[in-house]
Structures are given as structure tokens and as C-alpha cells.
Design a protein around this motif. Structure first.
Motif, PDB file in Angstrom:
ATOM      1  N   THR A  46       0.831  -1.195   0.000  1.00  0.00           N
ATOM      2  CA  THR A  46       0.000   0.000   0.000  1.00  0.00           C
ATOM      3  C   THR A  46       0.865   1.244   0.000  1.00  0.00           C
ATOM      4  O   THR A  46       1.805   1.317   0.768  1.00  0.00           O
ATOM      5  CB  THR A  46      -0.890   0.009   1.251  1.00  0.00           C
ATOM      6  OG1 THR A  46      -1.553  -1.229   1.342  1.00  0.00           O
ATOM      7  CG2 THR A  46      -1.892   1.141   1.176  1.00  0.00           C
ATOM      8  N   LEU A  47       0.544   2.194  -0.849  1.00  0.00           N
ATOM      9  CA  LEU A  47       1.309   3.433  -0.898  1.00  0.00           C
ATOM     10  C   LEU A  47       0.644   4.463  -0.005  1.00  0.00           C
ATOM     11  O   LEU A  47      -0.564   4.527   0.105  1.00  0.00           O
ATOM     12  CB  LEU A  47       1.373   3.963  -2.331  1.00  0.00           C
ATOM     13  CG  LEU A  47       2.123   3.053  -3.291  1.00  0.00           C
ATOM     14  CD1 LEU A  47       2.191   3.713  -4.651  1.00  0.00           C
ATOM     15  CD2 LEU A  47       3.507   2.735  -2.779  1.00  0.00           C
TER      16      LEU A  47
ATOM     17  N   ILE B 245       9.466   4.006   0.409  1.00  0.00           N
ATOM     18  CA  ILE B 245      10.170   3.745   1.665  1.00  0.00           C
ATOM     19  C   ILE B 245       9.170   3.493   2.792  1.00  0.00           C
ATOM     20  O   ILE B 245       9.342   2.579   3.613  1.00  0.00           O
ATOM     21  CB  ILE B 245      11.098   4.927   2.003  1.00  0.00           C
ATOM     22  CG1 ILE B 245      12.239   4.995   0.983  1.00  0.00           C
ATOM     23  CG2 ILE B 245      11.654   4.809   3.415  1.00  0.00           C
ATOM     24  CD1 ILE B 245      13.032   6.286   1.031  1.00  0.00           C
ATOM     25  N   LEU B 246       8.121   4.298   2.837  1.00  0.00           N
ATOM     26  CA  LEU B 246       7.097   4.120   3.853  1.00  0.00           C
ATOM     27  C   LEU B 246       6.443   2.745   3.743  1.00  0.00           C
ATOM     28  O   LEU B 246       6.222   2.057   4.743  1.00  0.00           O
ATOM     29  CB  LEU B 246       6.050   5.220   3.724  1.00  0.00           C
ATOM     30  CG  LEU B 246       4.924   5.222   4.754  1.00  0.00           C
ATOM     31  CD1 LEU B 246       5.473   5.406   6.163  1.00  0.00           C
ATOM     32  CD2 LEU B 246       3.907   6.305   4.443  1.00  0.00           C
ATOM     33  N   ALA B 247       6.142   2.330   2.517  1.00  0.00           N
ATOM     34  CA  ALA B 247       5.519   1.022   2.311  1.00  0.00           C
ATOM     35  C   ALA B 247       6.453  -0.110   2.732  1.00  0.00           C
ATOM     36  O   ALA B 247       6.024  -1.088   3.345  1.00  0.00           O
ATOM     37  CB  ALA B 247       5.113   0.865   0.846  1.00  0.00           C
ATOM     38  N   LEU B 248       7.743   0.013   2.421  1.00  0.00           N
ATOM     39  CA  LEU B 248       8.695  -1.031   2.790  1.00  0.00           C
ATOM     40  C   LEU B 248       8.866  -1.136   4.303  1.00  0.00           C
ATOM     41  O   LEU B 248       9.089  -2.225   4.832  1.00  0.00           O
ATOM     42  CB  LEU B 248      10.051  -0.763   2.127  1.00  0.00           C
ATOM     43  CG  LEU B 248      10.177  -1.172   0.666  1.00  0.00           C
ATOM     44  CD1 LEU B 248      11.460  -0.625   0.061  1.00  0.00           C
ATOM     45  CD2 LEU B 248      10.139  -2.695   0.525  1.00  0.00           C
ATOM     46  N   SER B 249       8.766  -0.017   5.004  1.00  0.00           N
ATOM     47  CA  SER B 249       8.917  -0.047   6.458  1.00  0.00           C
ATOM     48  C   SER B 249       7.683  -0.600   7.160  1.00  0.00           C
ATOM     49  O   SER B 249       7.715  -0.871   8.358  1.00  0.00           O
ATOM     50  CB  SER B 249       9.199   1.368   6.994  1.00  0.00           C
ATOM     51  OG  SER B 249       8.049   2.194   6.913  1.00  0.00           O
ATOM     52  N   ASN B 250       6.610  -0.782   6.412  1.00  0.00           N
ATOM     53  CA  ASN B 250       5.345  -1.267   6.978  1.00  0.00           C
ATOM     54  C   ASN B 250       5.326  -2.795   6.961  1.00  0.00           C
ATOM     55  O   ASN B 250       4.633  -3.423   6.175  1.00  0.00           O
ATOM     56  CB  ASN B 250       4.181  -0.693   6.171  1.00  0.00           C
ATOM     57  CG  ASN B 250       2.860  -0.860   6.882  1.00  0.00           C
ATOM     58  OD1 ASN B 250       2.793  -0.850   8.102  1.00  0.00           O
ATOM     59  ND2 ASN B 250       1.798  -1.008   6.109  1.00  0.00           N
ATOM     60  N   VAL B 251       6.121  -3.387   7.824  1.00  0.00           N
ATOM     61  CA  VAL B 251       6.331  -4.823   7.834  1.00  0.00           C
ATOM     62  C   VAL B 251       5.140  -5.539   8.454  1.00  0.00           C
ATOM     63  O   VAL B 251       4.651  -5.152   9.517  1.00  0.00           O
ATOM     64  CB  VAL B 251       7.609  -5.176   8.622  1.00  0.00           C
ATOM     65  CG1 VAL B 251       7.860  -6.675   8.588  1.00  0.00           C
ATOM     66  CG2 VAL B 251       8.797  -4.416   8.056  1.00  0.00           C
ATOM     67  N   GLN B 252       4.672  -6.591   7.785  1.00  0.00           N
ATOM     68  CA  GLN B 252       3.583  -7.395   8.338  1.00  0.00           C
ATOM     69  C   GLN B 252       4.182  -8.528   9.156  1.00  0.00           C
ATOM     70  O   GLN B 252       4.900  -9.383   8.650  1.00  0.00           O
ATOM     71  CB  GLN B 252       2.699  -7.974   7.229  1.00  0.00           C
ATOM     72  CG  GLN B 252       1.524  -8.775   7.777  1.00  0.00           C
ATOM     73  CD  GLN B 252       0.576  -9.244   6.692  1.00  0.00           C
ATOM     74  OE1 GLN B 252       0.616  -8.742   5.584  1.00  0.00           O
ATOM     75  NE2 GLN B 252      -0.265 -10.215   7.025  1.00  0.00           N
ATOM     76  N   LEU B 253       3.872  -8.538  10.436  1.00  0.00           N
ATOM     77  CA  LEU B 253       4.457  -9.506  11.358  1.00  0.00           C
ATOM     78  C   LEU B 253       3.423 -10.481  11.919  1.00  0.00           C
ATOM     79  O   LEU B 253       3.750 -11.319  12.750  1.00  0.00           O
ATOM     80  CB  LEU B 253       5.137  -8.769  12.516  1.00  0.00           C
ATOM     81  CG  LEU B 253       6.303  -7.863  12.094  1.00  0.00           C
ATOM     82  CD1 LEU B 253       6.666  -6.902  13.208  1.00  0.00           C
ATOM     83  CD2 LEU B 253       7.506  -8.710  11.716  1.00  0.00           C
TER      84      LEU B 253
END
Length: 298
Positions: free
Chosen positions: A9-10, A89-97
Motif C-alpha cells: 500500500t502506498l 520507503i514508507l511502504a517497505l517499512s510497513n512490515v507485516q508480522l
């Protein structure tokens, strides 16, 4: 093994990079060094790129198991590029754990959630788990009116190994958009490009002793063309991620098709090597950094 999924998601732009420890508030000027071969000179203003480096608001921590976060961003003289890269960058930092998909909000919220997950994991295991998150954008140079960028990311959240990404972005400076592979191709030439790259894929399978039977291997790891590509001095580079065309052990393979082989397949303006292909010449750190540049979702 816990798998990490990245939410694509952007969100809207601009990152705020502040730290609980004293941040490195330096910017680094990035300029591209001329390549050996030449390409048409860009008619747009040359890109001016600075690397903004800092860490984030992390809770005080000492000893083993402290969460490590290192995220950088690029500041250019093109606001739309800044926004585009900040969103990535924001999307990449939004890690699904977990099973629940996280909401894309702000960079700080993403970091806070990552830290909280590490804390909960350490409690559950009864031992510290050193979670790490690293997102590093790079300016690769210019090719005519195309700005070449790359964002690398690496994550660890327990388990046998972490996850990594190398994402390339080719931005048309005149049309203000990201180029897709289809934008490069002459009419009805995709099958020929597929054949060239597939041959390198087949050679790669053989060289890495992945299977004696290519057709059987391809049933498990089917080949496809990708929009994750860039331009090098030698040719068009197609890059594949972990688990995309092979097991974790093979890493992130890249296949380079020489420009000479691409004549008649891709448009002439994309056939020459980049005029400016950098090896990240960092010069003259500047004392000031942009303030209040936090990305937030609308």
C-alpha cells in the motif's frame, strides 16, 4: 520460521527522521560519475540528490535484543520524485508480522509497531530477539531523461534468516512517471525479450546445479519477465527477489541482456548505456537536514 511480508500500500510522502539518541544530522551530496560509454544528453535539469541519514525515535535500550532500525531517504530537486520515493520507503517499512494486515500510517508508527513486535516475541521466547530493519535508497545515475533509483531493504524478526529486497525504479523525468518494462519494448517484441532472458535463466539453473531437468524446475519456480529492472553500462538488467524464481539459498539473481542483443527489441532511446552511472560519489556533507518531513497517510 516467521515470514515477513511487505505491504505494498502506498501512502503520502515525506519522512521525519529523528532519534532518541543524537542523530547524525548530516546530508551527503550524491553525484553521478560519467560512464565509459555515452548516451543522449538529458534535456531536463540534472538531478541534484542528497542522502538524508538518521535513525528514529526508539525506546532506550541496552544489552542484547535491542531493536536496530536504520532508514534513509533521498532529497532531490524534483518534489514529485521525493514524494514517489518516500511512498516506497514508507511502504517497505510497513512490515507485516502477523496475520492481521497493518494500516499504513506514518514512519514512526511503523517503527513503533516493529519495536512492540520484537518485545512481545522476546517475552514469548524467554530470550532477547534482535529485530532489525534497514531501508536504504540509492541514486544510481541518469540515462537521458530517466532517473535511475534503487531501494534496498533488509529485515530480521527471528527465525532462521531474514528477508531482503532490491527494488529498482526508473523515473521518466519528462513524463513524471515510473517506467514499466512494456514502455521500453517495440511493438510485438516481448516474446523475443522473453527468449533472451529465459536463456540466461536456463543457464543460471544449470550453473547453480539447481536441477538437471529445466522443465521440472520451472514447474516449481516458473520464469517470468519482471518490471524490476534497471540500466547498467553493459545492458538491461532484470532483477528477481528472494523466492521469486528459486529457493532462498540462491539469493536475488539478476540477468543482464547486452544492448547489442536488444536492437530491434527495445526502443532506440533505451539502447545506449547511461551517460551518468554512479558508484555513489559522496561529497561535502552539509550541516543542515530537512525538518518535519514525516510521511502520513491521507
Amino acid at each position: 520460521m516467521k515470514k515477513i511480508l511487505i505491504i505494498t500500500t502506498l501512502a503520502a510522502s515525506l519522512l521525519s527522521l529523528t532519534a532518541c539518541q543524537k542523530p547524525d544530522q548530516s546530508t551527503e551530496q550524491v553525484k553521478a560519475s560519467p560512464a565509459a560509454t555515452s548516451a543522449p544528453q538529458s534535456v531536463t535539469n540534472p538531478l541534484d540528490v542528497k542522502v538524508l541519514k538518521a535513525s528514529y525515535n526508539l525506546p532506550a535500550c541496552s544489552g542484547e535484543g535491542c531493536v536496530q532500525v536504520d532508514i534513509q531517504r533521498l532529497q532531490t530537486n524534483k518534489p514529485w520524485i521525493n514524494q514517489f520515493l518516500d511512498q516506497k520507503i514508507l511502504a517497505l517499512s510497513n512490515v507485516q508480522l502477523s496475520e492481521k494486515q497493518p494500516t499504513l500510517t506514518t514512519l514512526q508508527a511503523n517503527v513503533d509497531r516493529f519495536v512492540q513486535a520484537a518485545k512481545q516475541d522476546s517475552i514469548a521466547r524467554g530470550a532477547p530477539v534482535p529485530y532489525t530493519m534497514q531501508v536504504t535508497p540509492e541514486f544510481l545515475g541518469e540515462k537521458g531523461d530517466i532517473g535511475l533509483f534503487k531501494i534496498s531493504a533488509a529485515f530480521y524478526s527471528g527465525g532462521a534468516h531474514g528477508s531482503a529486497f532490491d527494488n529498482y525504479y526508473n523515473l521518466d523525468l519528462k513524463q513524471k512517471k515510473q517506467l514499466q518494462l512494456a514502455d521500453l519494448l517495440l511493438p510485438e517484441q516481448q516474446p523475443k525479450l522473453y527468449e533472451l532472458v529465459h536463456q540466461q535463466y536456463a543457464d543460471w539453473v544449470k550453473q547453480n546445479d539447481l536441477s538437471a531437468d529445466l522443465s521440472k524446475y520451472e514447474q516449481d519456480w516458473p520464469f517470468k519477465l519482471t518490471d524490476n529492472f534497471t540500466f547498467s553500462e553493459d545492458g538491461l538488467v532484470l532483477a528477481y527477489g528472494q523466492y521469486e524464481i528459486g529457493p532462498y539459498a540462491v539469493g536475488m539473481p539478476e540477468f543482464t541482456i547486452p544492448y547489442a542483443q536488444l536492437a530491434g527489441i527495445i526502443k532506440p532511446e533505451y539502447l545506449a548505456a547511461p551517460l551518468q552511472l554512479q558508484k555513489m560519489q559522496l561529497q561535502d556533507p552539509q550541516p543542515d537536514v530537512e525538518k518535519d518531513a514525516s510521511p502520513r497517510a491521507d
